[in-house]
Design a protein around this motif. Structure first.
Motif, PDB file in Angstrom:
ATOM      1  N   MET A  65       1.058  -1.384   0.411  1.00 57.79           N
ATOM      2  CA  MET A  65      -0.030   0.190  -0.129  1.00 57.79           C
ATOM      3  C   MET A  65       0.390   1.079  -0.340  1.00 57.79           C
ATOM      4  O   MET A  65       0.532   2.504  -0.294  1.00 57.79           O
ATOM      5  CB  MET A  65      -0.987   0.009   1.200  1.00 57.79           C
ATOM      6  N   GLU A  66       2.361   1.285   1.007  1.00 50.97           N
ATOM      7  CA  GLU A  66       2.771   2.436   0.638  1.00 50.97           C
ATOM      8  C   GLU A  66       3.451   2.537  -0.444  1.00 50.97           C
ATOM      9  O   GLU A  66       3.894   3.553  -1.374  1.00 50.97           O
ATOM     10  CB  GLU A  66       4.397   2.256   1.637  1.00 50.97           C
ATOM     11  N   PHE A  67       3.849   1.886  -1.602  1.00 51.92           N
ATOM     12  CA  PHE A  67       4.589   1.693  -2.664  1.00 51.92           C
ATOM     13  C   PHE A  67       3.549   1.709  -3.445  1.00 51.92           C
ATOM     14  O   PHE A  67       3.364   1.611  -5.106  1.00 51.92           O
ATOM     15  CB  PHE A  67       5.324   0.678  -2.756  1.00 51.92           C
ATOM     16  N   GLY A  68       2.511   2.543  -3.609  1.00 53.80           N
ATOM     17  CA  GLY A  68       0.544   2.063  -4.245  1.00 53.80           C
ATOM     18  C   GLY A  68       1.497   0.599  -5.543  1.00 53.80           C
ATOM     19  O   GLY A  68       0.037   0.882  -6.735  1.00 53.80           O
ATOM     20  N   VAL A  69       1.142  -0.299  -4.498  1.00 57.15           N
ATOM     21  CA  VAL A  69       0.804  -2.118  -5.347  1.00 57.15           C
ATOM     22  C   VAL A  69       0.153  -2.231  -5.210  1.00 57.15           C
ATOM     23  O   VAL A  69      -0.365  -2.757  -3.475  1.00 57.15           O
ATOM     24  CB  VAL A  69       2.175  -2.665  -5.163  1.00 57.15           C
ATOM     25  N   SER A  70      -0.554  -3.244  -5.861  1.00 51.64           N
ATOM     26  CA  SER A  70      -2.249  -4.410  -5.036  1.00 51.64           C
ATOM     27  C   SER A  70      -1.481  -5.204  -3.908  1.00 51.64           C
ATOM     28  O   SER A  70      -0.352  -5.835  -4.429  1.00 51.64           O
ATOM     29  CB  SER A  70      -2.362  -4.626  -6.617  1.00 51.64           C
ATOM     30  N   PRO A  71      -2.566  -4.653  -2.544  1.00 52.94           N
ATOM     31  CA  PRO A  71      -1.470  -6.231  -1.475  1.00 52.94           C
ATOM     32  C   PRO A  71      -2.094  -7.048  -1.532  1.00 52.94           C
ATOM     33  O   PRO A  71      -1.176  -8.495  -1.633  1.00 52.94           O
ATOM     34  CB  PRO A  71      -2.722  -5.236  -0.696  1.00 52.94           C
ATOM     35  N   ASN A  72      -2.962  -7.316  -2.674  1.00 50.96           N
ATOM     36  CA  ASN A  72      -3.402  -9.158  -2.921  1.00 50.96           C
ATOM     37  C   ASN A  72      -2.342  -9.494  -4.044  1.00 50.96           C
ATOM     38  O   ASN A  72      -2.164 -10.567  -3.699  1.00 50.96           O
ATOM     39  CB  ASN A  72      -5.094  -8.959  -3.570  1.00 50.96           C
ATOM     40  N   LEU A  73      -1.721  -8.430  -4.826  1.00 52.55           N
ATOM     41  CA  LEU A  73      -0.856  -9.396  -5.544  1.00 52.55           C
ATOM     42  C   LEU A  73      -0.002  -9.673  -5.066  1.00 52.55           C
ATOM     43  O   LEU A  73       0.526 -10.838  -5.148  1.00 52.55           O
ATOM     44  CB  LEU A  73      -0.272  -7.605  -6.891  1.00 52.55           C
ATOM     45  N   LEU A  74       0.767  -8.904  -4.145  1.00 48.33           N
ATOM     46  CA  LEU A  74       2.379  -9.070  -3.536  1.00 48.33           C
ATOM     47  C   LEU A  74       1.868 -11.025  -2.267  1.00 48.33           C
ATOM     48  O   LEU A  74       2.258 -10.711  -2.156  1.00 48.33           O
ATOM     49  CB  LEU A  74       2.739  -7.639  -2.859  1.00 48.33           C
ATOM     50  N   THR A  75       0.850 -10.256  -1.262  1.00 48.34           N
ATOM     51  CA  THR A  75       0.651 -11.639  -0.551  1.00 48.34           C
ATOM     52  C   THR A  75       0.587 -12.346  -1.324  1.00 48.34           C
ATOM     53  O   THR A  75       0.193 -13.593  -1.344  1.00 48.34           O
ATOM     54  CB  THR A  75      -1.083 -11.129  -0.020  1.00 48.34           C
ATOM     55  N   THR A  76      -0.472 -13.002  -2.716  1.00 49.97           N
ATOM     56  CA  THR A  76      -0.185 -13.855  -3.339  1.00 49.97           C
ATOM     57  C   THR A  76       0.339 -14.450  -3.983  1.00 49.97           C
ATOM     58  O   THR A  76       1.190 -15.758  -3.426  1.00 49.97           O
ATOM     59  CB  THR A  76      -1.220 -13.843  -5.048  1.00 49.97           C
ATOM     60  N   LEU A  77       1.715 -13.587  -4.432  1.00 47.54           N
ATOM     61  CA  LEU A  77       3.409 -13.130  -4.452  1.00 47.54           C
ATOM     62  C   LEU A  77       4.155 -14.884  -2.627  1.00 47.54           C
ATOM     63  O   LEU A  77       4.796 -14.740  -3.701  1.00 47.54           O
ATOM     64  CB  LEU A  77       3.996 -12.605  -5.103  1.00 47.54           C
ATOM     65  N   TYR A  78       3.635 -13.303  -1.957  1.00 46.89           N
ATOM     66  CA  TYR A  78       4.273 -13.807  -1.002  1.00 46.89           C
ATOM     67  C   TYR A  78       4.064 -15.415  -0.589  1.00 46.89           C
ATOM     68  O   TYR A  78       4.804 -16.421  -0.040  1.00 46.89           O
ATOM     69  CB  TYR A  78       4.675 -13.062  -0.119  1.00 46.89           C
TER      70      TYR A  78
END
Length: 99
Positions: A65-78
Motif C-alpha cells: 500500500m505504501e508503494f501503490g502496488v496491489s496488496p492482493n498481488l503481493l500477498t499472493t506472490l508471497y
C-alpha cells in the motif's frame, strides 16, 4: 525507488529486465536465509511458524500500500514464495537431523 521516464519500449523492457534480475537475486538471498533458519529451530511446527507468516504478510500488505502496488498481488506472490521456502527449510531441517 525512483522510476525513470523512458523514451522507447526497448528502454522500458531493459529496465524491467534489470529489475527482474535484482528480484531473482533478492529471492535467492531470502531463500538462503530461510535455509539457515532451519539450524535454529527444533521442530517442523516451529518452521511452519504461523504467527511469523502472518506478521510477514501484514508487513508485505502494508509495504504494498505504501508503494501503490496491489496488496492482493503481493500477498499472493508471497504466499507462494513462503510455501516453497518453508518446504525447503523443512528439507534442510530433516537433512541436518539425519546427520
Amino acid at each position: 525507488m525512483k522510476v525513470e521516464e523512458c523514451h522507447s519500449l526497448a528502454e522500458v523492457r531493459n529496465h524491467i529486465d534489470q529489475l527482474d534480475d535484482q528480484i531473482v537475486e533478492l529471492i535467492a538471498a531470502r531463500n538462503g536465509y530461510v535455509k539457515q533458519a532451519a539450524n535454529f529451530k527444533h521442530s517442523i511446527e516451529e518452521i511452519k511458524a504461523n504467527e511469523r507468516m502472518e506478521s510477514v504478510m501484514d508487513r508485505v500488505r502494508s509495504k504494498a500500500m505504501e508503494f501503490g502496488v496491489s496488496p492482493n498481488l503481493l500477498t499472493t506472490l508471497y504466499a507462494i514464495m513462503i510455501d516453497a521456502m518453508v518446504e525447503a527449510e523443512i528439507s534442510e531441517f530433516q537433512n541436518a537431523k539425519s546427520l
